[in-house]
Scaffold this motif. Structure first.
Motif, PDB file in Angstrom:
ATOM      1  N   ARG A 364       0.828  -1.196   0.000  1.00  0.00           N
ATOM      2  CA  ARG A 364       0.000   0.000   0.000  1.00  0.00           C
ATOM      3  C   ARG A 364       0.871   1.259   0.000  1.00  0.00           C
ATOM      4  O   ARG A 364       0.569   2.244  -0.691  1.00  0.00           O
ATOM      5  CB  ARG A 364      -0.899   0.013   1.231  1.00  0.00           C
ATOM      6  CG  ARG A 364      -1.892   1.174   1.262  1.00  0.00           C
ATOM      7  CD  ARG A 364      -2.611   1.215   2.593  1.00  0.00           C
ATOM      8  NE  ARG A 364      -3.216  -0.066   2.913  1.00  0.00           N
ATOM      9  CZ  ARG A 364      -3.651  -0.407   4.125  1.00  0.00           C
ATOM     10  NH1 ARG A 364      -3.509   0.450   5.118  1.00  0.00           N
ATOM     11  NH2 ARG A 364      -4.190  -1.593   4.334  1.00  0.00           N
ATOM     12  N   VAL A 365       1.987   1.220   0.742  1.00  0.00           N
ATOM     13  CA  VAL A 365       2.870   2.385   0.825  1.00  0.00           C
ATOM     14  C   VAL A 365       3.522   2.668  -0.512  1.00  0.00           C
ATOM     15  O   VAL A 365       3.495   3.801  -1.012  1.00  0.00           O
ATOM     16  CB  VAL A 365       3.931   2.184   1.928  1.00  0.00           C
ATOM     17  CG1 VAL A 365       4.977   3.290   1.863  1.00  0.00           C
ATOM     18  CG2 VAL A 365       3.278   2.164   3.303  1.00  0.00           C
ATOM     19  N   THR A 369       2.687   5.997  -3.017  1.00  0.00           N
ATOM     20  CA  THR A 369       3.735   6.982  -3.302  1.00  0.00           C
ATOM     21  C   THR A 369       4.095   6.989  -4.788  1.00  0.00           C
ATOM     22  O   THR A 369       4.319   8.054  -5.366  1.00  0.00           O
ATOM     23  CB  THR A 369       4.987   6.701  -2.465  1.00  0.00           C
ATOM     24  OG1 THR A 369       5.385   5.332  -2.628  1.00  0.00           O
ATOM     25  CG2 THR A 369       4.730   6.952  -0.988  1.00  0.00           C
ATOM     26  N   ALA A 370       4.135   5.814  -5.399  1.00  0.00           N
ATOM     27  CA  ALA A 370       4.428   5.754  -6.840  1.00  0.00           C
ATOM     28  C   ALA A 370       3.332   6.440  -7.646  1.00  0.00           C
ATOM     29  O   ALA A 370       3.611   7.130  -8.637  1.00  0.00           O
ATOM     30  CB  ALA A 370       4.583   4.299  -7.283  1.00  0.00           C
ATOM     31  N   LEU A 371       2.074   6.268  -7.213  1.00  0.00           N
ATOM     32  CA  LEU A 371       0.960   6.919  -7.909  1.00  0.00           C
ATOM     33  C   LEU A 371       1.064   8.436  -7.790  1.00  0.00           C
ATOM     34  O   LEU A 371       0.850   9.169  -8.770  1.00  0.00           O
ATOM     35  CB  LEU A 371      -0.367   6.435  -7.329  1.00  0.00           C
ATOM     36  CG  LEU A 371      -1.636   7.047  -7.941  1.00  0.00           C
ATOM     37  CD1 LEU A 371      -1.721   6.733  -9.431  1.00  0.00           C
ATOM     38  CD2 LEU A 371      -2.877   6.544  -7.209  1.00  0.00           C
ATOM     39  N   LEU A 372       1.400   8.929  -6.593  1.00  0.00           N
ATOM     40  CA  LEU A 372       1.562  10.372  -6.395  1.00  0.00           C
ATOM     41  C   LEU A 372       2.652  10.928  -7.316  1.00  0.00           C
ATOM     42  O   LEU A 372       2.462  11.958  -7.977  1.00  0.00           O
ATOM     43  CB  LEU A 372       1.916  10.653  -4.936  1.00  0.00           C
ATOM     44  CG  LEU A 372       2.336  12.093  -4.611  1.00  0.00           C
ATOM     45  CD1 LEU A 372       1.183  13.065  -4.853  1.00  0.00           C
ATOM     46  CD2 LEU A 372       2.841  12.207  -3.178  1.00  0.00           C
ATOM     47  N   LEU A 373       3.795  10.248  -7.359  1.00  0.00           N
ATOM     48  CA  LEU A 373       4.895  10.701  -8.208  1.00  0.00           C
ATOM     49  C   LEU A 373       4.503  10.650  -9.682  1.00  0.00           C
ATOM     50  O   LEU A 373       4.872  11.538 -10.466  1.00  0.00           O
ATOM     51  CB  LEU A 373       6.141   9.850  -7.950  1.00  0.00           C
ATOM     52  CG  LEU A 373       6.780   9.985  -6.568  1.00  0.00           C
ATOM     53  CD1 LEU A 373       7.882   8.952  -6.380  1.00  0.00           C
ATOM     54  CD2 LEU A 373       7.346  11.387  -6.369  1.00  0.00           C
ATOM     55  N   ASP A 662      13.005  13.434  -3.094  1.00  0.00           N
ATOM     56  CA  ASP A 662      13.705  12.155  -3.093  1.00  0.00           C
ATOM     57  C   ASP A 662      13.990  11.693  -1.670  1.00  0.00           C
ATOM     58  O   ASP A 662      13.795  10.529  -1.326  1.00  0.00           O
ATOM     59  CB  ASP A 662      15.019  12.282  -3.878  1.00  0.00           C
ATOM     60  CG  ASP A 662      15.737  10.958  -4.002  1.00  0.00           C
ATOM     61  OD1 ASP A 662      15.438  10.214  -4.949  1.00  0.00           O
ATOM     62  OD2 ASP A 662      16.585  10.654  -3.142  1.00  0.00           O
ATOM     63  N   THR A 663      14.453  12.626  -0.835  1.00  0.00           N
ATOM     64  CA  THR A 663      14.823  12.271   0.535  1.00  0.00           C
ATOM     65  C   THR A 663      13.613  11.873   1.375  1.00  0.00           C
ATOM     66  O   THR A 663      13.667  10.888   2.124  1.00  0.00           O
ATOM     67  CB  THR A 663      15.527  13.463   1.216  1.00  0.00           C
ATOM     68  OG1 THR A 663      16.634  13.861   0.422  1.00  0.00           O
ATOM     69  CG2 THR A 663      16.020  13.087   2.598  1.00  0.00           C
ATOM     70  N   LEU A 664      12.523  12.632   1.256  1.00  0.00           N
ATOM     71  CA  LEU A 664      11.379  12.440   2.141  1.00  0.00           C
ATOM     72  C   LEU A 664      10.368  11.421   1.635  1.00  0.00           C
ATOM     73  O   LEU A 664       9.626  10.841   2.430  1.00  0.00           O
ATOM     74  CB  LEU A 664      10.667  13.779   2.373  1.00  0.00           C
ATOM     75  CG  LEU A 664      11.546  14.881   2.994  1.00  0.00           C
ATOM     76  CD1 LEU A 664      10.772  16.183   3.089  1.00  0.00           C
ATOM     77  CD2 LEU A 664      12.056  14.457   4.358  1.00  0.00           C
ATOM     78  N   ARG A 667      13.263   7.846  -0.947  1.00  0.00           N
ATOM     79  CA  ARG A 667      14.147   7.058  -0.081  1.00  0.00           C
ATOM     80  C   ARG A 667      13.462   6.592   1.204  1.00  0.00           C
ATOM     81  O   ARG A 667      13.711   5.487   1.688  1.00  0.00           O
ATOM     82  CB  ARG A 667      15.390   7.893   0.237  1.00  0.00           C
ATOM     83  CG  ARG A 667      16.461   7.189   1.046  1.00  0.00           C
ATOM     84  CD  ARG A 667      16.310   7.338   2.535  1.00  0.00           C
ATOM     85  NE  ARG A 667      15.958   8.695   2.925  1.00  0.00           N
ATOM     86  CZ  ARG A 667      15.813   9.079   4.175  1.00  0.00           C
ATOM     87  NH1 ARG A 667      15.957   8.217   5.151  1.00  0.00           N
ATOM     88  NH2 ARG A 667      15.478  10.321   4.468  1.00  0.00           N
ATOM     89  N   SER A 668      12.566   7.412   1.754  1.00  0.00           N
ATOM     90  CA  SER A 668      11.947   7.091   3.042  1.00  0.00           C
ATOM     91  C   SER A 668      10.781   6.119   2.925  1.00  0.00           C
ATOM     92  O   SER A 668      10.542   5.335   3.846  1.00  0.00           O
ATOM     93  CB  SER A 668      11.456   8.370   3.720  1.00  0.00           C
ATOM     94  OG  SER A 668      12.514   9.266   3.931  1.00  0.00           O
ATOM     95  N   LEU A 669      10.041   6.160   1.810  1.00  0.00           N
ATOM     96  CA  LEU A 669       8.826   5.358   1.695  1.00  0.00           C
ATOM     97  C   LEU A 669       8.855   4.395   0.511  1.00  0.00           C
ATOM     98  O   LEU A 669       8.681   3.182   0.687  1.00  0.00           O
ATOM     99  CB  LEU A 669       7.611   6.294   1.569  1.00  0.00           C
ATOM    100  CG  LEU A 669       7.376   7.269   2.733  1.00  0.00           C
ATOM    101  CD1 LEU A 669       6.256   8.233   2.391  1.00  0.00           C
ATOM    102  CD2 LEU A 669       7.064   6.513   4.014  1.00  0.00           C
ATOM    103  N   LEU A 670       9.076   4.944  -0.689  1.00  0.00           N
ATOM    104  CA  LEU A 670       8.931   4.127  -1.896  1.00  0.00           C
ATOM    105  C   LEU A 670       9.933   2.982  -1.945  1.00  0.00           C
ATOM    106  O   LEU A 670       9.549   1.812  -2.106  1.00  0.00           O
ATOM    107  CB  LEU A 670       9.066   5.014  -3.130  1.00  0.00           C
ATOM    108  CG  LEU A 670       8.991   4.307  -4.492  1.00  0.00           C
ATOM    109  CD1 LEU A 670       7.683   3.554  -4.644  1.00  0.00           C
ATOM    110  CD2 LEU A 670       9.160   5.311  -5.625  1.00  0.00           C
ATOM    111  N   VAL A 671      11.215   3.291  -1.798  1.00  0.00           N
ATOM    112  CA  VAL A 671      12.246   2.255  -1.930  1.00  0.00           C
ATOM    113  C   VAL A 671      12.147   1.203  -0.827  1.00  0.00           C
ATOM    114  O   VAL A 671      12.137  -0.010  -1.126  1.00  0.00           O
ATOM    115  CB  VAL A 671      13.655   2.890  -1.976  1.00  0.00           C
ATOM    116  CG1 VAL A 671      14.729   1.817  -1.854  1.00  0.00           C
ATOM    117  CG2 VAL A 671      13.834   3.674  -3.264  1.00  0.00           C
TER     118      VAL A 671
END
Length: 708
Positions: A364-365, A369-373, A662-664, A667-671
């Motif tokens: 879900r996370v 996040t990928a959809l938002l980007l 990228d940082t917030l 790197r923090s959620l998507l990856v």
């Protein structure tokens, strides 16, 4: 085994400190001397093989002396210009003959079609450098002798003076703003007195060394530096050196929490962080060096200069900083002194909660996040990179821009910036007729023996003549660029003419076309370089591919946001043709940095605790330091906004916002969520891809948490 004497363990750190103090004291002043070897001559940064560049070389033969035009515009405050004012204007510019800085006799003042403005061209010497504002002021004073008129100066000479003014004091101002922002952030985040100062000193030493190396190379003509490259170098070195220093300092703090011996802690910190730091630096340096494949000289100039800065940043981080930390020990972190504890069980509560959230619903996370980007990336196609209009080059009000606007109101839009046609003398009449019949061309005038356009027989040099074509549209407009395409089609179709079409508009058009070509060549090279480095570092194929894909998505999302901000908030109608490429190189290379810092730690933890726990532990232990590094880098690039040029403001926003995104988010959620969802297979084809590879089951509790 005989124990190493205590005094012997201090020799290397003290020696390194002495060496760096000597380097800083000797080479530090070079951070303020790059302006001595910098050039802001825009003609030097044109596409190397473009037709406009060939025309620029060919037109030099028609100049009795090299010159750069200053165009004086007189307006009579809304009233018609009188014949007495026109005669007075001609006398005023004629009196400039022989004055210092005036390369040739000025043209007479001639009247606009609406009768409300006068124009005269004063050719200035091309080697004036910092003296050009003073020469222009003398020209202005002479022109002001015409009574009841307002005097403005347009043209390349005035633009060059405004550029010099924009870059004036760039060393001190930019460096002060960037270092001040970094110091403030470090003090607020780490609540330590000495550590921020040590990190700042490390960054300053790196900048001094980099500037000294670049100065020596530029002085010998090995590299080219302009104000933009100069500003980006300062920001890049400060940001990168601070990022690497934060990673090493955080690892040293962990080691101090495990053992009392500061020397062993420093050695362990360097050993465990050197791989990530050097891999990170390699992605940025090699990404910048990929700019050598560009056909634009200013892009090529940034490549080696930026790579030198990155190399110096790594050098100070792995030599000066560990030596300083050994000498200071725990005192470096005072009053937040690390205490002996299980460092792997530490982690800020915020990052523990984020890790727990990802652990509960990784799919879900990463999907949200990928959809938002992806939604933000959808706006990237609306970003126009056809070039910045003349009236938007400077963020604030610039005299040359106001003068150009006045010129365009009373004379054909292309006045002062004609298209230049170089052709064979035997075909000159046909070429002139073809040019005059081209839609969008207002007038075509040959350059005569005086070295200026006018009536009479054209000046013939080596069997070639020069024709100046004034365009109807403003020289920086899309309509003018379309006219250049039509004009080239017309004159190229004449057999035996061997015509070249150049000038300001042609240069802008060729730069735009070359920038598009550069993107198709350089983007795959940068992605390939980063992918190979990640494969070598992580000993995997799938994870590197995922990381490259996520930073590319972050770049497109950043462009989408930038398109909205530039148009609706900042009022830009477009960006410089090179902005997307610069943004890509910086964002992708620097964005991968944070994923390298994270995933190298994740791999280290996964070897012992399994993939899921490795991701969660890696996120918790690196979350604070990587976020701090991202905020610092964003703040340093944002400092570029103090220079009132649209190009640097646009680059500053793209990199600062993209780094934070990228940082917030990435790197923090998507990856982390993506790697957890894929599981051990993410490490394919390494041994970690096999479920039984870790020594601890993959369902081990999260740092003592009761939930798996």
């Amino acid at each position: 085994m005989k124990k190493t004497p205590r005094w012997a363990r201090w020799i290397v750190p003290l020696a390194l400190l002495i060496v760096w103090l000597g380097i800083g004291g000797t080479l530090g002043p070079y951070a303020g001397k790059l302006g001595e070897v910098a050039t802001n001559d825009q003609a030097a940064f044109l596409p190397r093989n473009a037709e406009s560049t060939q025309a620029l070389e060919a037109r030099k033969a028609f100049e009795t002396s090299p010159s750069i035009p200053a165009i004086i515009v007189w307006t009579a405050n809304g009233n018609p210009v009188t014949s007495e004012q026109q005669e007075a204007a001609t006398r005023a510019v004629t009196a400039l003959v022989g004055k210092p800085g005036v390369a040739a006799p000025p043209s007479p003042a001639f009247l606009s079609a609406d009768g409300r403005a006068l124009q005269a061209v004063v050719p200035l010497a091309t080697n004036l450098g910092e003296e050009i504002p003073a020469v222009l002021e003398e020209v202005r004073q002479a022109a002001q002798q015409v009574t009841a008129t307002t005097v403005q100066i347009a043209g390349p000479a005035a633009s060059q003076a405004d550029l010099a003014d924009a870059f004036a004091g760039i060393d001190g101002l930019l460096l002060g703003v960037a270092l001040g922002a970094v110091l403030l952030i470090l003090l607020l985040v780490y609540r330590s007195v000495l550590l921020p100062l040590v990190i700042i000193i490390s960054a300053v030493f790196a900048l001094g060394l980099a500037c000294a190396v670049v100065y020596a190379l530029a002085d010998r003509g090995a590299v080219r530096v302009d104000g933009q490259v100069q500003g980006i170098l300062s920001i890049l070195v400060i940001g990168a050196a601070t990022d690497y220093a934060l990673l090493l300092a955080a690892r040293f703090r962990e080691e101090l929490a495990r053992q009392d011996d500061r020397t062993k802690a420093a050695v362990a910190a360097v050993r465990r962080s050197a791989g990530a730091i050097t891999a990170s630096a390699a992605t940025v340096a090699l990404g910048l060096l990929a700019l050598l494949a560009s056909d634009l000289t200013n892009n090529r100039a940034l490549g080696p200069v930026g790579a030198i800065g990155i190399a110096c940043s790594v050098l100070t981080t792995l030599t000066f900083l560990p030596a300083a930390l050994v000498v200071l020990g725990r005192a470096a972190y005072w009053p937040a002194t690390p205490k002996p504890a299980d460092a792997t069980a530490e982690g800020h509560n915020v990052w523990r909660r984020i890790a727990a959230m990802i652990n509960r619903a990784p799919r879900r996370v990463w999907m949200s996040t990928a959809l938002l980007l992806a939604v933000l990336a959808g706006f990237s196609s609306t970003l126009s990179s056809k070039g910045v209009p003349l009236d938007e080059i400077f963020v604030n009000e610039a005299p040359s821009v106001s003068a150009q606007q006045t010129l365009a109101r009373h004379f054909p839009g292309g006045s002062g910036n004609p298209a230049v046609i170089i052709t064979n003398v035997g075909k000159a009449a046909e070429v002139r007729a073809a040019a005059e019949s081209t839609d969008g061309v207002a007038a075509v005038t040959p350059v005569t023996a005086t070295g200026r356009p006018g009536t009479g027989d054209p000046l013939v040099v080596d069997g070639r003549v020069r024709l100046d074509a004034t365009l109807d549209a403003a020289a920086d407009s899309d309509a003018a660029k379309e006219t250049i395409q039509r004009l080239r089609d017309e004159v190229h179709a004449l057999p035996g003419a061997e015509a070249l079409v150049g000038g300001y508009t042609a240069q802008q058009y060729d730069t735009q076309q070359t920038a598009a070509r550069d993107r198709t060549v350089i983007v795959p090279i940068v992605l390939g370089i980063i992918l190979l480095i990640l494969i070598a570092l992580l000993r995997s194929v799938l994870v590197p591919v995922l990381l490259v894909a996520t930073v590319a998505l972050n770049f497109l999302a950043t462009l989408g946001v930038s398109a909205l901000v530039f148009e609706h908030l900042l009022g830009f109608t477009g960006t410089d043709a090179s902005v997307p490429l610069y943004g890509f190189v910086f964002l992708v290379a620097l964005g991968v940095d944070y994923n390298i810092f994270l995933m190298s730690r994740v791999r280290e933890e996964a070897l012992t605790h399994g993939t899921r726990q490795g991701v969660l532990r890696g996120l918790i232990t690196t979350g604070g330091v990587i976020t701090s590094a991202g905020v610092v880098l964003a703040a340093t690039f944002a400092a570029l906004m103090v220079i009132p040029l649209a190009f640097l403001v646009q680059i500053a926003f793209i990199v600062a916002f993209g780094v934070l995104l990228d940082t917030l988010v990435v790197r923090s959620l998507l990856v982390p969520a993506l790697v957890i969802d894929i599981g051990p297979r993410a490490w394919w084809p390494s041994a970690l891809a096999r479920p039984m590879a870790p020594h601890v089951p993959d369902s081990a509790p999260l740092l003592g948490d009761s939930k798996p």
